[in-house]
Design a protein around this motif. Structure first.
Motif, PDB file in Angstrom:
ATOM      1  N   GLY A  46      -0.575 -14.962   1.779  1.00 60.34           N
ATOM      2  CA  GLY A  46      -1.699 -14.288   2.401  1.00 60.34           C
ATOM      3  C   GLY A  46      -1.457 -12.868   2.817  1.00 60.34           C
ATOM      4  N   GLY A  47      -0.207 -12.399   2.714  1.00 62.11           N
ATOM      5  CA  GLY A  47       0.087 -11.047   3.161  1.00 62.11           C
ATOM      6  C   GLY A  47      -0.665  -9.973   2.396  1.00 62.11           C
ATOM      7  N   LEU A  48      -0.762 -10.116   1.092  1.00 62.97           N
ATOM      8  CA  LEU A  48      -1.474  -9.111   0.300  1.00 62.97           C
ATOM      9  C   LEU A  48      -2.972  -9.181   0.557  1.00 62.97           C
ATOM     10  CD1 LEU A  48       0.484  -9.233  -3.078  1.00 62.97           C
ATOM     11  CD2 LEU A  48       0.843  -7.771  -1.071  1.00 62.97           C
ATOM     12  N   ALA A  49      -3.484 -10.382   0.791  1.00 65.10           N
ATOM     13  CA  ALA A  49      -4.903 -10.518   1.138  1.00 65.10           C
ATOM     14  C   ALA A  49      -5.186  -9.872   2.491  1.00 65.10           C
ATOM     15  CB  ALA A  49      -5.305 -11.992   1.162  1.00 65.10           C
ATOM     16  N   VAL A  50      -4.264 -10.027   3.440  1.00 62.23           N
ATOM     17  CA  VAL A  50      -4.407  -9.363   4.733  1.00 62.23           C
ATOM     18  C   VAL A  50      -4.413  -7.849   4.540  1.00 62.23           C
ATOM     19  CG1 VAL A  50      -3.303  -8.917   6.957  1.00 62.23           C
ATOM     20  CG2 VAL A  50      -3.418 -11.244   6.077  1.00 62.23           C
ATOM     21  N   ALA A  51      -3.533  -7.354   3.693  1.00 59.70           N
ATOM     22  CA  ALA A  51      -3.496  -5.918   3.421  1.00 59.70           C
ATOM     23  C   ALA A  51      -4.844  -5.425   2.905  1.00 59.70           C
ATOM     24  CB  ALA A  51      -2.393  -5.603   2.404  1.00 59.70           C
ATOM     25  N   GLU A  52      -5.418  -6.155   1.971  1.00 63.50           N
ATOM     26  CA  GLU A  52      -6.707  -5.749   1.413  1.00 63.50           C
ATOM     27  C   GLU A  52      -7.807  -5.787   2.468  1.00 63.50           C
ATOM     28  OE1 GLU A  52      -7.026  -6.690  -3.172  1.00 63.50           O
ATOM     29  OE2 GLU A  52      -6.368  -8.490  -2.098  1.00 63.50           O
ATOM     30  N   ARG A  53      -7.780  -6.788   3.347  1.00 60.68           N
ATOM     31  CA  ARG A  53      -8.780  -6.871   4.413  1.00 60.68           C
ATOM     32  C   ARG A  53      -8.649  -5.702   5.379  1.00 60.68           C
ATOM     33  NH1 ARG A  53      -9.824 -12.871   6.774  1.00 60.68           N
ATOM     34  NH2 ARG A  53     -11.093 -11.562   8.167  1.00 60.68           N
ATOM     35  N   LEU A  54      -7.423  -5.344   5.696  1.00 61.49           N
ATOM     36  CA  LEU A  54      -7.211  -4.219   6.606  1.00 61.49           C
ATOM     37  C   LEU A  54      -7.689  -2.914   5.985  1.00 61.49           C
ATOM     38  CD1 LEU A  54      -3.685  -5.102   8.032  1.00 61.49           C
ATOM     39  CD2 LEU A  54      -5.865  -5.229   9.236  1.00 61.49           C
ATOM     40  N   VAL A  55      -7.391  -2.713   4.712  1.00 57.71           N
ATOM     41  CA  VAL A  55      -7.850  -1.506   4.022  1.00 57.71           C
ATOM     42  C   VAL A  55      -9.369  -1.439   4.036  1.00 57.71           C
ATOM     43  CG1 VAL A  55      -7.969  -0.361   1.780  1.00 57.71           C
ATOM     44  CG2 VAL A  55      -5.788  -1.251   2.593  1.00 57.71           C
ATOM     45  N   THR A  56     -10.011  -2.562   3.741  1.00 56.77           N
ATOM     46  CA  THR A  56     -11.471  -2.611   3.745  1.00 56.77           C
ATOM     47  C   THR A  56     -12.035  -2.294   5.124  1.00 56.77           C
ATOM     48  OG1 THR A  56     -11.482  -4.235   1.957  1.00 56.77           O
ATOM     49  CG2 THR A  56     -13.470  -4.100   3.300  1.00 56.77           C
ATOM     50  N   ALA A  57     -11.310  -2.701   6.172  1.00 48.08           N
ATOM     51  CA  ALA A  57     -11.748  -2.457   7.547  1.00 48.08           C
ATOM     52  C   ALA A  57     -11.456  -1.042   8.033  1.00 48.08           C
ATOM     53  CB  ALA A  57     -11.091  -3.465   8.478  1.00 48.08           C
ATOM     54  N   GLY A  58     -10.854  -0.223   7.164  1.00 43.97           N
ATOM     55  CA  GLY A  58     -10.591   1.162   7.527  1.00 43.97           C
ATOM     56  C   GLY A  58      -9.241   1.402   8.173  1.00 43.97           C
ATOM     57  N   LYS A  59      -8.383   0.390   8.183  1.00 42.44           N
ATOM     58  CA  LYS A  59      -7.039   0.562   8.713  1.00 42.44           C
ATOM     59  C   LYS A  59      -6.111   1.099   7.626  1.00 42.44           C
ATOM     60  CE  LYS A  59      -8.025  -1.562  12.660  1.00 42.44           C
ATOM     61  NZ  LYS A  59      -8.059  -0.863  13.981  1.00 42.44           N
ATOM     62  N   LYS A  60      -5.029   1.734   8.045  1.00 43.59           N
ATOM     63  CA  LYS A  60      -3.985   2.136   7.112  1.00 43.59           C
ATOM     64  C   LYS A  60      -2.947   1.021   7.036  1.00 43.59           C
ATOM     65  CE  LYS A  60      -4.391   7.137   7.712  1.00 43.59           C
ATOM     66  NZ  LYS A  60      -3.686   8.379   8.104  1.00 43.59           N
ATOM     67  N   GLN A  83      -2.843  -0.524  -6.789  1.00 45.00           N
ATOM     68  CA  GLN A  83      -4.231  -0.963  -6.927  1.00 45.00           C
ATOM     69  C   GLN A  83      -4.791  -1.566  -5.640  1.00 45.00           C
ATOM     70  OE1 GLN A  83      -5.109  -3.209 -10.582  1.00 45.00           O
ATOM     71  NE2 GLN A  83      -3.133  -2.552 -11.385  1.00 45.00           N
ATOM     72  N   LEU A  84      -3.933  -1.872  -4.671  1.00 47.94           N
ATOM     73  CA  LEU A  84      -4.389  -2.506  -3.440  1.00 47.94           C
ATOM     74  C   LEU A  84      -5.031  -1.523  -2.471  1.00 47.94           C
ATOM     75  CD1 LEU A  84      -1.288  -4.798  -2.690  1.00 47.94           C
ATOM     76  CD2 LEU A  84      -3.476  -5.477  -3.741  1.00 47.94           C
ATOM     77  N   GLY A  85      -4.760  -0.241  -2.656  1.00 44.54           N
ATOM     78  CA  GLY A  85      -5.318   0.754  -1.752  1.00 44.54           C
ATOM     79  C   GLY A  85      -4.515   0.961  -0.478  1.00 44.54           C
ATOM     80  N   VAL A  86      -3.284   0.426  -0.436  1.00 40.95           N
ATOM     81  CA  VAL A  86      -2.445   0.629   0.755  1.00 40.95           C
ATOM     82  C   VAL A  86      -1.933   2.063   0.774  1.00 40.95           C
ATOM     83  CG1 VAL A  86      -1.822  -1.801   0.816  1.00 40.95           C
ATOM     84  CG2 VAL A  86      -0.300  -0.178  -0.335  1.00 40.95           C
ATOM     85  N   HIS A  87      -1.466   2.475   1.936  1.00 40.07           N
ATOM     86  CA  HIS A  87      -1.091   3.873   2.122  1.00 40.07           C
ATOM     87  C   HIS A  87       0.368   4.142   1.779  1.00 40.07           C
ATOM     88  CE1 HIS A  87      -1.690   7.873   3.731  1.00 40.07           C
ATOM     89  NE2 HIS A  87      -0.675   7.744   4.562  1.00 40.07           N
ATOM     90  N   LEU A  88       1.282   3.236   2.180  1.00 44.43           N
ATOM     91  CA  LEU A  88       2.709   3.445   2.015  1.00 44.43           C
ATOM     92  C   LEU A  88       3.371   2.219   1.397  1.00 44.43           C
ATOM     93  CD1 LEU A  88       3.591   4.887   5.572  1.00 44.43           C
ATOM     94  CD2 LEU A  88       3.240   6.218   3.483  1.00 44.43           C
ATOM     95  N   LEU A  89       4.419   2.448   0.611  1.00 45.47           N
ATOM     96  CA  LEU A  89       5.237   1.380   0.027  1.00 45.47           C
ATOM     97  C   LEU A  89       6.699   1.798   0.109  1.00 45.47           C
ATOM     98  CD1 LEU A  89       5.673  -1.223  -1.763  1.00 45.47           C
ATOM     99  CD2 LEU A  89       5.504   0.331  -3.742  1.00 45.47           C
ATOM    100  N   THR A  90       7.571   0.847   0.502  1.00 48.78           N
ATOM    101  CA  THR A  90       9.004   1.139   0.520  1.00 48.78           C
ATOM    102  C   THR A  90       9.701   0.667  -0.744  1.00 48.78           C
ATOM    103  OG1 THR A  90       9.270  -0.882   1.819  1.00 48.78           O
ATOM    104  CG2 THR A  90       9.450   1.205   2.993  1.00 48.78           C
ATOM    105  N   VAL A  91      10.668   1.481  -1.166  1.00 46.62           N
ATOM    106  CA  VAL A  91      11.601   1.108  -2.220  1.00 46.62           C
ATOM    107  C   VAL A  91      12.994   1.483  -1.729  1.00 46.62           C
ATOM    108  CG1 VAL A  91       9.883   1.539  -4.006  1.00 46.62           C
ATOM    109  CG2 VAL A  91      11.542   3.333  -3.453  1.00 46.62           C
ATOM    110  N   HIS A  92      14.016   0.808  -2.244  1.00 46.99           N
ATOM    111  CA  HIS A  92      15.371   1.185  -1.843  1.00 46.99           C
ATOM    112  C   HIS A  92      15.748   2.519  -2.469  1.00 46.99           C
ATOM    113  CE1 HIS A  92      17.051  -1.853   0.763  1.00 46.99           C
ATOM    114  NE2 HIS A  92      16.394  -2.775   0.076  1.00 46.99           N
TER     115      HIS A  92
END
Length: 235
Positions: A46-60, A83-92
């Protein structure tokens, strides 16, 4: 560099289920505008679904997955995240990994953060893992590589923020976990500062989990951190 104090606080949704995450978001309301979703919530389902819901709600949203694999896998995974519309992603912060992620996010608004050295590590931990250099030099080396590859920012402890801000200038995002309000338990972190200290050291965003999410009043805890950030932005 960000100037909105509320946007500088990233609250970590380090909880095992989507229901718990969404309940926390509801409880925090407009006190928090930026959330981190990490491995626990993603792997719990559900983490990615939560991310999409937050983006839709105007959160970063900061998706903290710390990608590290062969280049083809990292590039394709980064393209999916974009494609999820999130603002930041970490990579090593390994050059192959950073180059692959940079290619994968092409054409999107996704910003990439390179993990330099985990804030739960110190010089002894790096030596035990076979690294020839200590924390400060490893961070410096990876920061320079990230800049040259075109990575947008770094994950680093607040203890390295001042040196990296001086070396890299204002355009590189510096995102610091290991932030604990005065009097809070340090937990498994080894290189920590208070919110005000981290801001004065040059951090753009502070990642704070348990001091907010485990507080008896999470909203009040978040508001207190935002107030401390604001006071140190104008100090």
């Amino acid at each position: 560099m960000q100037t909105n104090a509320r946007d500088r606080l990233i609250t970590a949704l380090d909880v095992p289920s989507a229901d718990e995450a969404l309940a926390l978001v509801e409880r925090l309301g407009d006190a928090v505008s930026f959330y981190k979703i990490g491995m626990e919530l993603v792997y719990g389902g559900g983490g990615l679904a939560v991310a999409e819901r937050l983006v839709t709600a105007g959160k970063k949203v900061f998706l903290d997955l710390k990608l590290h694999d062969i280049p083809n896998t990292v590039e394709r995974a980064t393209a999916q995240v974009a494609q999820l519309g999130v603002h930041l992603l970490t990579v090593h912060g390994y050059p192959q990994t950073m180059r692959a992620a940079h290619a994968g996010r092409a054409g999107s608004g996704l910003k990439l953060l390179a993990v330099t050295v985990m804030t739960s590590y110190d010089d002894a931990d790096l030596a035990a893992a076979g690294y020839a250099e200590g924390v400060a030099e490893t961070v410096r080396r990876r920061a320079g590589q990230a800049r040259d590859i075109g990575i947008d920012g770094l994950i680093l402890s607040p203890h390295e923020a001042a040196a990296m801000r001086a070396a890299l200038g204002p355009s590189m995002l510096l995102v610091t976990p290991g932030v604990r309000p005065a009097g809070s338990a340090v937990g498994d972190q080894k290189r920590v500062m208070t919110p005000g200290e981290a801001i004065r050291a040059g951090a753009d965003h502070l990642v704070v989990g348990r001091p907010v999410t485990a507080a008896s009043d999470p909203r009040a805890a978040a508001e207190a951190i935002v107030a401390e950030i604001s006071a140190n932005l104008t100090a």
